[in-house]
Design a protein around this motif. Structure first.
Motif, PDB file in Angstrom:
ATOM      1  N   LEU A   1     -13.803 -82.454  34.092  1.00 49.32           N
ATOM      2  CA  LEU A   1     -14.440 -81.632  33.062  1.00 49.32           C
ATOM      3  C   LEU A   1     -15.853 -81.207  33.459  1.00 49.32           C
ATOM      4  CD1 LEU A   1     -13.453 -83.450  29.721  1.00 49.32           C
ATOM      5  CD2 LEU A   1     -12.399 -81.427  30.743  1.00 49.32           C
ATOM      6  N   GLY A   2     -16.371 -81.789  34.531  1.00 49.70           N
ATOM      7  CA  GLY A   2     -17.721 -81.459  34.973  1.00 49.70           C
ATOM      8  C   GLY A   2     -18.745 -82.516  34.636  1.00 49.70           C
ATOM      9  N   VAL A   3     -18.296 -83.633  34.063  1.00 51.59           N
ATOM     10  CA  VAL A   3     -19.197 -84.743  33.742  1.00 51.59           C
ATOM     11  C   VAL A   3     -19.696 -85.367  35.034  1.00 51.59           C
ATOM     12  CG1 VAL A   3     -19.249 -87.077  32.771  1.00 51.59           C
ATOM     13  CG2 VAL A   3     -18.139 -85.208  31.516  1.00 51.59           C
ATOM     14  N   TYR A   4     -20.985 -85.710  35.079  1.00 58.20           N
ATOM     15  CA  TYR A   4     -21.537 -86.296  36.303  1.00 58.20           C
ATOM     16  C   TYR A   4     -21.083 -87.735  36.497  1.00 58.20           C
ATOM     17  CZ  TYR A   4     -24.650 -88.185  39.792  1.00 58.20           C
ATOM     18  OH  TYR A   4     -25.128 -88.822  40.910  1.00 58.20           O
ATOM     19  N   ARG A   5     -21.172 -88.534  35.418  1.00 60.46           N
ATOM     20  CA  ARG A   5     -20.742 -89.913  35.535  1.00 60.46           C
ATOM     21  C   ARG A   5     -20.210 -90.416  34.209  1.00 60.46           C
ATOM     22  NH1 ARG A   5     -26.680 -92.560  36.873  1.00 60.46           N
ATOM     23  NH2 ARG A   5     -27.655 -92.215  34.845  1.00 60.46           N
ATOM     24  N   VAL A   6     -19.363 -91.443  34.293  1.00 60.51           N
ATOM     25  CA  VAL A   6     -18.719 -91.993  33.106  1.00 60.51           C
ATOM     26  C   VAL A   6     -19.337 -93.337  32.766  1.00 60.51           C
ATOM     27  CG1 VAL A   6     -16.545 -90.805  33.554  1.00 60.51           C
ATOM     28  CG2 VAL A   6     -16.902 -93.124  34.456  1.00 60.51           C
ATOM     29  N   VAL A   7     -19.268 -93.677  31.482  1.00 63.62           N
ATOM     30  CA  VAL A   7     -19.746 -94.970  31.003  1.00 63.62           C
ATOM     31  C   VAL A   7     -18.534 -95.773  30.561  1.00 63.62           C
ATOM     32  CG1 VAL A   7     -21.257 -96.177  29.392  1.00 63.62           C
ATOM     33  CG2 VAL A   7     -21.879 -93.880  30.206  1.00 63.62           C
ATOM     34  N   MET A   8     -18.324 -96.909  31.190  1.00 64.74           N
ATOM     35  CA  MET A   8     -17.179 -97.761  30.888  1.00 64.74           C
ATOM     36  C   MET A   8     -17.658 -99.003  30.163  1.00 64.74           C
ATOM     37  SD  MET A   8     -15.025 -97.343  34.456  1.00 64.74           S
ATOM     38  CE  MET A   8     -13.483 -97.855  33.691  1.00 64.74           C
ATOM     39  N   GLY A   9     -17.084 -99.269  28.998  1.00 63.50           N
ATOM     40  CA  GLY A   9     -17.494-100.412  28.204  1.00 63.50           C
ATOM     41  C   GLY A   9     -16.373-101.410  28.009  1.00 63.50           C
ATOM     42  N   THR A  10     -15.451-101.116  27.104  1.00 61.14           N
ATOM     43  CA  THR A  10     -14.330-102.008  26.831  1.00 61.14           C
ATOM     44  C   THR A  10     -13.541-102.310  28.104  1.00 61.14           C
ATOM     45  OG1 THR A  10     -14.118-101.280  24.537  1.00 61.14           O
ATOM     46  CG2 THR A  10     -12.167-102.251  25.556  1.00 61.14           C
TER      47      THR A  10
ATOM     48  N   GLY B   1     -17.274 -93.819  43.884  1.00 61.34           N
ATOM     49  CA  GLY B   1     -18.636 -94.172  44.255  1.00 61.34           C
ATOM     50  C   GLY B   1     -19.424 -94.738  43.087  1.00 61.34           C
ATOM     51  N   ALA B   2     -20.393 -95.588  43.399  1.00 62.66           N
ATOM     52  CA  ALA B   2     -21.166 -96.274  42.363  1.00 62.66           C
ATOM     53  C   ALA B   2     -21.993 -95.329  41.512  1.00 62.66           C
ATOM     54  CB  ALA B   2     -22.069 -97.330  43.005  1.00 62.66           C
ATOM     55  N   SER B   3     -22.385 -94.190  42.073  1.00 61.47           N
ATOM     56  CA  SER B   3     -23.231 -93.261  41.322  1.00 61.47           C
ATOM     57  C   SER B   3     -22.483 -92.548  40.207  1.00 61.47           C
ATOM     58  CB  SER B   3     -23.848 -92.225  42.257  1.00 61.47           C
ATOM     59  OG  SER B   3     -22.855 -91.389  42.821  1.00 61.47           O
ATOM     60  N   ARG B   4     -21.135 -92.638  40.198  1.00 66.76           N
ATOM     61  CA  ARG B   4     -20.365 -91.904  39.207  1.00 66.76           C
ATOM     62  C   ARG B   4     -19.920 -92.782  38.032  1.00 66.76           C
ATOM     63  NH1 ARG B   4     -18.923 -87.062  41.499  1.00 66.76           N
ATOM     64  NH2 ARG B   4     -18.924 -86.352  39.324  1.00 66.76           N
ATOM     65  N   VAL B   5     -20.355 -94.032  38.018  1.00 69.03           N
ATOM     66  CA  VAL B   5     -19.939 -94.930  36.936  1.00 69.03           C
ATOM     67  C   VAL B   5     -21.114 -95.756  36.438  1.00 69.03           C
ATOM     68  CG1 VAL B   5     -19.224 -96.733  38.555  1.00 69.03           C
ATOM     69  CG2 VAL B   5     -18.285 -96.717  36.237  1.00 69.03           C
ATOM     70  N   VAL B   6     -21.161 -95.911  35.132  1.00 65.90           N
ATOM     71  CA  VAL B   6     -22.122 -96.785  34.464  1.00 65.90           C
ATOM     72  C   VAL B   6     -21.320 -97.765  33.624  1.00 65.90           C
ATOM     73  CG1 VAL B   6     -24.045 -96.907  32.821  1.00 65.90           C
ATOM     74  CG2 VAL B   6     -23.778 -94.900  34.283  1.00 65.90           C
ATOM     75  N   VAL B   7     -21.744 -99.003  33.583  1.00 67.08           N
ATOM     76  CA  VAL B   7     -21.112 -99.957  32.664  1.00 67.08           C
ATOM     77  C   VAL B   7     -21.974-100.073  31.417  1.00 67.08           C
ATOM     78  CG1 VAL B   7     -20.574-102.403  32.271  1.00 67.08           C
ATOM     79  CG2 VAL B   7     -19.785-101.259  34.350  1.00 67.08           C
ATOM     80  N   GLY B   8     -21.365 -99.798  30.285  1.00 65.04           N
ATOM     81  CA  GLY B   8     -22.050 -99.924  29.003  1.00 65.04           C
ATOM     82  C   GLY B   8     -21.837-101.310  28.434  1.00 65.04           C
ATOM     83  N   ILE B   9     -22.928-102.010  28.192  1.00 64.62           N
ATOM     84  CA  ILE B   9     -22.861-103.343  27.579  1.00 64.62           C
ATOM     85  C   ILE B   9     -23.404-103.220  26.170  1.00 64.62           C
ATOM     86  CG2 ILE B   9     -23.672-105.726  27.706  1.00 64.62           C
ATOM     87  CD1 ILE B   9     -23.833-105.462  30.708  1.00 64.62           C
ATOM     88  N   ASP B  10     -22.507-103.303  25.211  1.00 67.37           N
ATOM     89  CA  ASP B  10     -22.858-103.193  23.795  1.00 67.37           C
ATOM     90  C   ASP B  10     -22.774-104.586  23.197  1.00 67.37           C
ATOM     91  OD1 ASP B  10     -22.860-100.390  24.216  1.00 67.37           O
ATOM     92  OD2 ASP B  10     -20.697-100.345  23.904  1.00 67.37           O
TER      93      ASP B  10
END
Length: 265
Positions: free
Chosen positions: A99-108, A125-134
């Motif tokens: 969709l053109g998103v730069y990076r995703v945030v993965m939580g659950t 690659g590591a630059s395309r993912v963020v881990v969300g800690i809620d």
């Protein structure tokens, strides 16, 4: 200098904010999230944080109706867009990047299937993912913040860092949407445990004094902060000199020339 990242939370195609993650405590700010994204960009936002609240509550075989909006925002803006909410599989990650998103945030997914995060890093690659800690009282919450996991926030972060994660978004749910100030000690505690990863703070910012207070943890690795309600409610003096009160008259196609390269960060 700490990077301020405006947030757009999407629900039913509209721009909303929740208080402490409660879906029944919702404020609708704008019916047109794309126009809102353009306005934040005109105000010189260098990154945008999107949360698909509907996708966060969907089952694995459901697709959120917000994807078209996300695609339009990513296509329209000239700065990176990161998106979280309901990203649970490799196909979900690929769909977002397509969709053109730069990076995703993965939580659950980071809690339920940590090996998936390792796969995502290996493939994209590591630059395309963020881990969300809620977290609430240090416990990681999942399923759109509605379920406890029994997992400690620091323990999760350390495991994810070992797997190659280099960026976390840490949200203190009890502060989110309250304007009562960020949980600086929680950010410090987590950031000081990390070796290579950086931390984006989220939750509780109410005014510029809170941003100044967050500078105390920059040296620990907290280099950015996500701000939602405080921006929408015009709580920063500098907004008086921007275009907030005349947003219907602003040329939203004329962005600032300021750019931010996030590759590798």
């Amino acid at each position: 200098m700490m990077l301020v990242i405006p947030a757009i939370d999407l629900r039913d195609g509209r721009c909303v904010r929740l208080r402490q993650g409660r879906y029944e405590d919702e404020t609708v700010y704008f019916d047109d999230p794309v126009r809102m994204a353009k306005l934040w960009r005109v105000m010189n936002a260098k990154v945008l944080h999107l949360v698909d609240l509907d996708a966060a509550r969907t089952t694995a075989d459901e697709v959120s109706d917000n994807r078209a909006v996300i695609a339009q925002i990513a296509e329209t803006l000239d700065v990176p867009v990161q998106v979280g909410g309901g990203i649970r599989t490799l196909d979900d990650v690929q769909a977002m990047l397509d969709l053109g998103v730069y990076r995703v945030v993965m939580g659950t997914a980071a809690v339920r299937d940590p090996d998936l995060v390792s796969e995502v890093i290996e493939r994209f690659g590591a630059s395309r993912v963020v881990v969300g800690i809620d977290a609430h009282d240090g416990e990681v919450m999942t399923e759109g913040w509605e379920a406890g996991s029994g997992v400690d926030a620091v323990d999760l972060a350390l495991d994810m860092e070992r797997r190659g994660v280099r960026r976390f978004v840490y949200t203190d749910i009890s502060r989110d949407g309250t304007l009562e100030g960020p949980n600086i000690e929680a950010y410090r505690e987590l950031a000081e445990q990390l070796d290579k990863a950086h931390l984006t703070a989220s939750g509780g910012v109410g005014d510029y004094k809170d941003l100044l207070a967050l500078q105390a943890v920059e040296a620990s690795g907290v280099d950015s902060v996500i701000v939602g309600r405080a921006l929408y409610e015009n709580r920063f003096p500098c907004q008086q000199f921007w275009c907030w009160h005349r947003k219907n008259e602003v040329d939203l196609e004329r962005f600032s020339t300021a750019r931010l390269a996030l590759k590798g960060k």
